[in-house]
Design a protein around this motif. Structure first.
Motif, short mmCIF file in Angstrom:
data_model
loop_
_atom_site.label_atom_id
_atom_site.label_comp_id
_atom_site.label_asym_id
_atom_site.label_seq_id
_atom_site.Cartn_x
_atom_site.Cartn_y
_atom_site.Cartn_z
N LEU A 75 0.86 -1.18 0.00
CA LEU A 75 0.00 0.00 0.00
C LEU A 75 0.89 1.23 0.00
O LEU A 75 1.85 1.29 0.79
CB LEU A 75 -0.90 0.00 1.23
CG LEU A 75 -1.94 1.12 1.31
CD1 LEU A 75 -3.01 0.93 0.23
CD2 LEU A 75 -2.59 1.14 2.70
N GLN A 76 0.61 2.18 -0.88
CA GLN A 76 1.44 3.38 -0.98
C GLN A 76 0.60 4.64 -0.84
O GLN A 76 0.06 5.15 -1.82
CB GLN A 76 2.20 3.41 -2.32
CG GLN A 76 3.15 4.61 -2.44
CD GLN A 76 4.08 4.48 -3.61
OE1 GLN A 76 4.89 3.56 -3.67
NE2 GLN A 76 3.98 5.40 -4.56
N PRO A 77 0.48 5.17 0.37
CA PRO A 77 -0.15 6.49 0.55
C PRO A 77 0.88 7.59 0.27
O PRO A 77 2.08 7.43 0.55
CB PRO A 77 -0.59 6.49 2.01
CG PRO A 77 0.36 5.56 2.68
CD PRO A 77 0.78 4.54 1.66
N GLU A 78 0.42 8.70 -0.28
CA GLU A 78 1.29 9.83 -0.60
C GLU A 78 0.61 11.12 -0.17
O GLU A 78 -0.61 11.17 0.01
CB GLU A 78 1.56 9.90 -2.11
CG GLU A 78 2.16 8.65 -2.71
CD GLU A 78 2.34 8.74 -4.22
OE1 GLU A 78 2.81 7.77 -4.82
OE2 GLU A 78 1.97 9.80 -4.80
N ILE A 79 1.38 12.17 -0.02
CA ILE A 79 0.84 13.52 0.12
C ILE A 79 1.66 14.42 -0.79
O ILE A 79 2.89 14.48 -0.68
CB ILE A 79 0.82 14.01 1.57
CG1 ILE A 79 0.18 15.40 1.64
CG2 ILE A 79 2.20 13.98 2.21
CD1 ILE A 79 -0.22 15.82 3.04
N LEU A 80 0.98 15.08 -1.73
CA LEU A 80 1.65 15.84 -2.79
C LEU A 80 1.06 17.24 -2.92
O LEU A 80 -0.15 17.42 -2.73
CB LEU A 80 1.50 15.14 -4.14
CG LEU A 80 1.94 13.68 -4.27
CD1 LEU A 80 1.54 13.14 -5.63
CD2 LEU A 80 3.43 13.55 -4.06
N TYR A 81 1.90 18.18 -3.28
CA TYR A 81 1.43 19.46 -3.80
C TYR A 81 1.44 19.33 -5.32
O TYR A 81 2.49 19.07 -5.91
CB TYR A 81 2.34 20.61 -3.36
CG TYR A 81 1.82 21.97 -3.77
CD1 TYR A 81 1.01 22.70 -2.91
CD2 TYR A 81 2.13 22.52 -5.01
CE1 TYR A 81 0.52 23.95 -3.27
CE2 TYR A 81 1.65 23.76 -5.38
CZ TYR A 81 0.84 24.47 -4.51
OH TYR A 81 0.35 25.71 -4.87
N ARG A 103 -2.84 16.82 -2.87
CA ARG A 103 -3.36 15.53 -3.30
C ARG A 103 -2.91 14.42 -2.33
O ARG A 103 -1.77 14.42 -1.85
CB ARG A 103 -2.84 15.18 -4.69
CG ARG A 103 -3.43 16.02 -5.81
CD ARG A 103 -4.83 15.59 -6.14
NE ARG A 103 -5.38 16.29 -7.30
CZ ARG A 103 -6.64 16.15 -7.70
NH1 ARG A 103 -7.45 15.34 -7.04
NH2 ARG A 103 -7.07 16.81 -8.75
N VAL A 104 -3.83 13.48 -2.09
CA VAL A 104 -3.54 12.32 -1.24
C VAL A 104 -3.90 11.06 -2.02
O VAL A 104 -5.04 10.58 -1.95
CB VAL A 104 -4.30 12.38 0.09
CG1 VAL A 104 -3.95 11.16 0.96
CG2 VAL A 104 -3.99 13.67 0.84
N PRO A 105 -2.97 10.53 -2.81
CA PRO A 105 -3.20 9.22 -3.45
C PRO A 105 -3.07 8.10 -2.41
O PRO A 105 -2.22 8.16 -1.52
CB PRO A 105 -2.07 9.14 -4.49
CG PRO A 105 -1.52 10.54 -4.60
CD PRO A 105 -1.73 11.16 -3.26
N GLY A 121 -5.38 3.23 -7.66
CA GLY A 121 -6.17 3.55 -6.49
C GLY A 121 -6.72 4.96 -6.55
O GLY A 121 -6.46 5.72 -7.49
N PRO A 122 -7.49 5.35 -5.54
CA PRO A 122 -8.09 6.69 -5.50
C PRO A 122 -7.06 7.77 -5.21
O PRO A 122 -6.07 7.54 -4.52
CB PRO A 122 -9.11 6.58 -4.37
CG PRO A 122 -8.56 5.53 -3.46
CD PRO A 122 -7.88 4.54 -4.38
N VAL A 123 -7.33 8.96 -5.76
CA VAL A 123 -6.48 10.13 -5.55
C VAL A 123 -7.39 11.28 -5.10
O VAL A 123 -8.16 11.81 -5.89
CB VAL A 123 -5.72 10.53 -6.83
CG1 VAL A 123 -4.84 11.75 -6.58
CG2 VAL A 123 -4.88 9.36 -7.35
N PHE A 124 -7.31 11.63 -3.82
CA PHE A 124 -8.15 12.69 -3.27
C PHE A 124 -7.42 14.02 -3.34
O PHE A 124 -6.19 14.07 -3.36
CB PHE A 124 -8.53 12.36 -1.83
CG PHE A 124 -9.17 11.00 -1.67
CD1 PHE A 124 -10.47 10.78 -2.11
CD2 PHE A 124 -8.45 9.95 -1.13
CE1 PHE A 124 -11.05 9.52 -1.98
CE2 PHE A 124 -9.03 8.69 -0.99
CZ PHE A 124 -10.33 8.49 -1.42
N GLY A 125 -8.17 15.12 -3.39
CA GLY A 125 -7.55 16.43 -3.51
C GLY A 125 -8.33 17.53 -2.82
O GLY A 125 -9.57 17.51 -2.81
#
Length: 201
Positions: A75-81, A103-105, A121-125
């Protein structure tokens, strides 16, 4: 008692399998090629005509974690600008519509072979910035967005990795609003192709 022993054995197996991979933290940076899908824009009232949307090149930057699961899964959660939006043509004028998100994929990864993985997977923003002008207001755009991301990554033994990803917008980014008696109700989605490089340890 037998059920408890069986449950304990399954947990131990899952834990042992998960530990065969490594928990990793990392950072990434890359290129966005973003565009708005859906409707083109129509303007009336004080201005008239049809606008069209093209691709906008920008960037993304942030951090990630890779959490091992059973077997070849992680599982790979991220936090991106992530700076998105579109180039915007209206009549003879061209400008850029900048929609910047946190963004939080949350991606499921499957290792096809050592170093090479597929991910989806889902990518929330959450919208944090819009380049406002006479015709563009932040209130015209929704504060929350969601997309579906799919792509692949390749990680070298030294920890450097490269990835390709496409985020397909699932929600409309626009809010319906009225300006000078004209109703604007376009339906557009933020679509982004990303090329990234990063490092995990």
């Amino acid at each position: 008692m037998k059920n408890l022993l069986l449950f304990t054995a399954v947990l131990l197996f899952a834990f042992t399998t998960a530990q065969s991979q490594e928990f990793r933290l990392g950072a990434k940076i890359g290129l966005n090629v973003a565009s708005l899908g859906g409707d083109s824009g129509y303007y009336g009232g004080g201005i008239s005509g049809v606008s069209s949307f093209g691709s906008r090149r920008s960037f993304h930057i942030g951090g990630l974690a890779e959490i091992p699961l059973m077997g070849k899964f992680a599982l790979q959660p991220e936090i991106l600008y992530s700076s998105e939006g579109s180039d915007w043509s209206f009549g003879t004028g061209d400008t850029a519509l900048k929609l910047d998100y946190i963004r939080v994929p949350v991606l499921a990864k499957y290792y096809i072979l050592e170093g090479l993985s597929a991910e989806a997977g889902p990518v929330f923003g959450v919208l944090v910035s819009v380049n406002e002008d006479k015709y563009v207001k932040k209130d015209n755009y929704k504060s929350f967005d969601a997309a579906f991301g799919i792509g692949a990554s390749y990680r070298l033994n030294m920890g450097v990795f490269f990835s390709l990803r496409y985020n397909k917008g699932l929600l409309n980014v626009n809010e319906e609003y009225i300006d000078d008696g004209v109703t604007y109700s376009n339906k557009n989605q933020s679509n982004v192709f990303q090329v990234s490089a990063g490092y995990t340890f």
